[in-house]
Design an enzyme around this catalytic site. Structure first.
Site, PDB file in Angstrom:
ATOM      1  N   LYS A  96      14.103 -29.030  22.432  1.00 41.78           N
ATOM      2  CA  LYS A  96      15.397 -28.429  22.759  1.00 41.78           C
ATOM      3  C   LYS A  96      15.229 -26.917  22.828  1.00 41.78           C
ATOM      4  O   LYS A  96      14.335 -26.354  22.174  1.00 41.78           O
ATOM      5  CB  LYS A  96      16.412 -28.769  21.661  1.00 41.78           C
ATOM      6  CG  LYS A  96      17.846 -28.741  22.110  1.00 41.78           C
ATOM      7  CD  LYS A  96      18.237 -30.061  22.731  1.00 41.78           C
ATOM      8  CE  LYS A  96      19.696 -30.129  23.075  1.00 41.78           C
ATOM      9  NZ  LYS A  96      20.074 -31.450  23.576  1.00 41.78           N
ATOM     10  N   GLY A 196      38.170 -36.791  24.104  1.00 43.18           N
ATOM     11  CA  GLY A 196      37.447 -35.905  25.012  1.00 43.18           C
ATOM     12  C   GLY A 196      37.163 -36.595  26.336  1.00 43.18           C
ATOM     13  O   GLY A 196      36.303 -37.474  26.409  1.00 43.18           O
ATOM     14  N   VAL A 197      37.943 -36.219  27.361  1.00 44.29           N
ATOM     15  CA  VAL A 197      37.706 -36.821  28.681  1.00 44.29           C
ATOM     16  C   VAL A 197      37.134 -35.766  29.626  1.00 44.29           C
ATOM     17  O   VAL A 197      37.681 -35.451  30.670  1.00 44.29           O
ATOM     18  CB  VAL A 197      38.978 -37.504  29.266  1.00 44.29           C
ATOM     19  CG1 VAL A 197      39.126 -38.898  28.716  1.00 44.29           C
ATOM     20  CG2 VAL A 197      40.242 -36.692  29.002  1.00 44.29           C
ATOM     21  N   GLY A 198      36.007 -35.208  29.178  1.00 48.55           N
ATOM     22  CA  GLY A 198      35.242 -34.293  30.028  1.00 48.55           C
ATOM     23  C   GLY A 198      34.369 -35.121  30.951  1.00 48.55           C
ATOM     24  O   GLY A 198      34.760 -36.213  31.381  1.00 48.55           O
TER      25      GLY A 198
HETATM   26  P1  NAD Z   1      32.336 -31.817  28.553  1.00 47.51           P
HETATM   27  O1  NAD Z   1      32.317 -30.401  28.091  1.00 47.51           O
HETATM   28  O2  NAD Z   1      32.369 -32.114  30.009  1.00 47.51           O
HETATM   29  O3  NAD Z   1      33.588 -32.571  27.904  1.00 47.51           O
HETATM   30  C1  NAD Z   1      34.011 -32.398  26.612  1.00 47.51           C
HETATM   31  C2  NAD Z   1      35.517 -32.607  26.616  1.00 47.51           C
HETATM   32  O4  NAD Z   1      35.979 -32.555  25.271  1.00 47.51           O
HETATM   33  C3  NAD Z   1      36.275 -31.528  27.378  1.00 47.51           C
HETATM   34  O5  NAD Z   1      37.201 -32.134  28.256  1.00 47.51           O
HETATM   35  C4  NAD Z   1      36.979 -30.742  26.280  1.00 47.51           C
HETATM   36  O6  NAD Z   1      38.221 -30.187  26.704  1.00 47.51           O
HETATM   37  C5  NAD Z   1      37.176 -31.813  25.244  1.00 47.51           C
HETATM   38  N1  NAD Z   1      37.378 -31.339  23.879  1.00 47.51           N
HETATM   39  C6  NAD Z   1      36.881 -30.249  23.267  1.00 47.51           C
HETATM   40  N2  NAD Z   1      37.304 -30.181  22.008  1.00 47.51           N
HETATM   41  C7  NAD Z   1      38.072 -31.288  21.796  1.00 47.51           C
HETATM   42  C8  NAD Z   1      38.768 -31.806  20.689  1.00 47.51           C
HETATM   43  N3  NAD Z   1      38.793 -31.153  19.533  1.00 47.51           N
HETATM   44  N4  NAD Z   1      39.423 -32.980  20.839  1.00 47.51           N
HETATM   45  C9  NAD Z   1      39.429 -33.632  22.012  1.00 47.51           C
HETATM   46  N5  NAD Z   1      38.785 -33.192  23.101  1.00 47.51           N
HETATM   47  C10 NAD Z   1      38.128 -32.033  22.994  1.00 47.51           C
HETATM   48  O7  NAD Z   1      31.094 -32.506  27.849  1.00 47.51           O
HETATM   49  P2  NAD Z   1      30.388 -33.891  28.244  1.00 47.51           P
HETATM   50  O8  NAD Z   1      29.228 -33.609  29.112  1.00 47.51           O
HETATM   51  O9  NAD Z   1      31.413 -34.864  28.662  1.00 47.51           O
HETATM   52  O10 NAD Z   1      29.768 -34.316  26.830  1.00 47.51           O
HETATM   53  C11 NAD Z   1      30.596 -34.825  25.797  1.00 47.51           C
HETATM   54  C12 NAD Z   1      29.754 -35.013  24.533  1.00 47.51           C
HETATM   55  O11 NAD Z   1      28.681 -35.902  24.800  1.00 47.51           O
HETATM   56  C13 NAD Z   1      29.104 -33.736  24.009  1.00 47.51           C
HETATM   57  O12 NAD Z   1      29.032 -33.797  22.612  1.00 47.51           O
HETATM   58  C14 NAD Z   1      27.704 -33.797  24.588  1.00 47.51           C
HETATM   59  O13 NAD Z   1      26.784 -33.063  23.787  1.00 47.51           O
HETATM   60  C15 NAD Z   1      27.435 -35.282  24.511  1.00 47.51           C
HETATM   61  N6  NAD Z   1      26.445 -35.732  25.485  1.00 47.51           N
HETATM   62  C16 NAD Z   1      26.661 -35.547  26.812  1.00 47.51           C
HETATM   63  C17 NAD Z   1      25.712 -35.995  27.737  1.00 47.51           C
HETATM   64  C18 NAD Z   1      25.926 -35.846  29.213  1.00 47.51           C
HETATM   65  O14 NAD Z   1      25.223 -36.511  29.985  1.00 47.51           O
HETATM   66  N7  NAD Z   1      26.872 -35.033  29.657  1.00 47.51           N
HETATM   67  C19 NAD Z   1      24.556 -36.646  27.279  1.00 47.51           C
HETATM   68  C20 NAD Z   1      24.371 -36.839  25.903  1.00 47.51           C
HETATM   69  C21 NAD Z   1      25.331 -36.366  25.022  1.00 47.51           C
END
Ligand code: NAD
Length: 370
Positions: A96, A196-198
């Site tokens: 990392k 979290g619907v990112g």
């Molecule tokens: P992202 O930033 O696109 O989405 C995160 C979402 O969480 C956002 O919509 C944000 O507004 C919301 N959020 C932030 N704080 C919050 C809270 N307190 N309560 C509710 N929602 C909240 O991130 P992502 O790529 O969707 O990743 C989500 C998680 O999964 C992260 O922890 C990331 O490290 C992990 N992850 C992601 C991937 C990937 O392929 N993107 C792979 C492995 C792990």
């Protein structure tokens, strides 16, 4: 002590070498510090284990309180990558990078090219990728200075955004946990809450709606909520209420440390499976708390391995069908972890880590015997 750019390397080395809990006890192979005054780049690369192959892991851009906090984060995250790759059966190791965000640091092309230069000096022992606050577009600039980068856009021959693959892996893990807990992996009618619907949570919500689950979502960002409510039939719940909402499955897909001494007693679900990294605030204690409450927990590094499975395809050309098949293998691995944990009355996180380490040890021992 005020840290100037000039004193950065020596400061962090002295703190780091004094702090034996971080390096020797976590078994990292190599930790490298890079800085470039012209661009403001300050980075720490941690290579945890390369027994299975070159260390692969994302580059995180984050404003840390100080270098010590950045170091702690990169050591913890790189170790998690070793477990994730190992348990998913991949031939890569764990690594990392953290890029320390200062007030005026921006991810400019010169900074990213410089970062690429530094990564190139590691000679392929570490392969970088997108992570928190870094994107496929950033990887394009890094790729101008090194070939040891994945997560490039599909149009440039890369593996594209991993999020949909991560979401698919979480979905597969959820089905396995449902099979173990409810006796069926059919998610139709199951009440599932996504925090979290990112990028990942959005794709997961879509998959679950297609599977006819009853989906609840929470997010701090109203745009994200608007996007998902426009795309499929979900119910919005206040963030502070989702973790004790009556659910079959709770899916943390935002932040880490959401499973802790405060939240675990309040959970009102049978299963926890989500994408967020490092969901347990305290791995040992919180794993036990979930066990005591009888809540089935799929360890995050296993549930969210789909993105890594996809990224690895960039190292060897692999068809999209094969990626899907590899992600679907997470089902059997999850069941194996859940069954072993039940048979030995141990936290699932502990069992999954043991399985990941066992695969690495087996290879190490075979190498010793040669
Ligand atoms: P992202 O930033 O696109 O989405 C995160 C979402 O969480 C956002 O919509 C944000 O507004 C919301 N959020 C932030 N704080 C919050 C809270 N307190 N309560 C509710 N929602 C909240 O991130 P992502 O790529 O969707 O990743 C989500 C998680 O999964 C992260 O922890 C990331 O490290 C992990 N992850 C992601 C991937 C990937 O392929 N993107 C792979 C492995 C792990």
């Amino acid at each position: 002590m005020k840290i100037t750019e000039q004193s950065f390397s020596s400061y962090i080395f002295s703190n780091y070498t004094n702090d034996t809990t971080h390096f020797s006890q976590k078994g990292h192979e190599q930790v490298v510090y890079f800085q470039d005054q012209a661009t403001g780049l300050q980075a720490i690369v941690a290579i945890h284990d390369t027994t299975l192959g070159p260390a692969l892991g994302g580059v995180r851009f984050f404003e840390y309180q100080d270098e010590k906090e950045a170091l702690r984060d990169v050591l913890r995250l790189s170790r998690g990558m070793t477990y994730k790759a190992s348990i998913a059966g991949l031939d890569v190791g764990g690594g990392k990078t953290v890029l320390m965000k200062q007030k005026r640091t921006e991810l400019t092309e010169p900074l990213l090219r410089k970062y690429g230069d530094f990564i190139d000096r590691l000679g392929g022992h570490y392969i970088t990728a997108p992570d928190y606050n870094t994107t496929m577009e950033h990887m394009v600039y890094i790729a101008k200075s090194t070939r040891h980068v994945v997560g490039l856009p599909l149009a440039l021959g890369g593996s594209g955004d991993p999020s949909e693959h991560t979401a698919y892996g979480v979905y597969v893990a959820m089905k396995a946990a449902a099979k173990k807990t409810f006796g069926t992996d059919n998610l139709a009618g199951k009440k599932i809450g996504i925090a979290g619907v990112g990028k990942v949570g959005y794709c997961l919500a879509q998959l679950l709606c297609q599977a006819q689950a009853i989906v609840y979502v929470a997010d701090i960002c109203s745009n994200r909520l608007q996007a998902i409510t426009a795309a499929c039939k979900v119910e919005v719940v206040a963030i502070e209420r989702l973790h004790n909402w009556p659910l079959d499955i709770y899916a943390p897909c935002a932040l880490g440390a959401v499973l802790n001494s405060e939240t675990i007693p309040m959970l009102n679900c049978a299963v926890v499976v989500g994408a967020a990294n490092n969901q347990l605030a305290n791995q040992g204690e919180d794993g036990k708390r979930l066990l005591e409450r009888g809540i089935v927990y799929v360890p995050d590094f296993l549930a969210n391995a789909g993105g890594l499975i996809n990224a690895v395809t960039e190292l060897k050309t692999t068809s999209i069908d094969l990626v899907k098949q590899r992600i679907e293998q997470l089902y059997t691995i999850c069941l194996d972890v859940l069954n072993q944990a039940q048979a030995t009355t141990r936290p699932t996180q502990e069992v999954a880590q043991e399985m990941a380490i066992a695969r690495i040890e087996k290879i190490k021992n075979a190498q010793l015997c040669r």
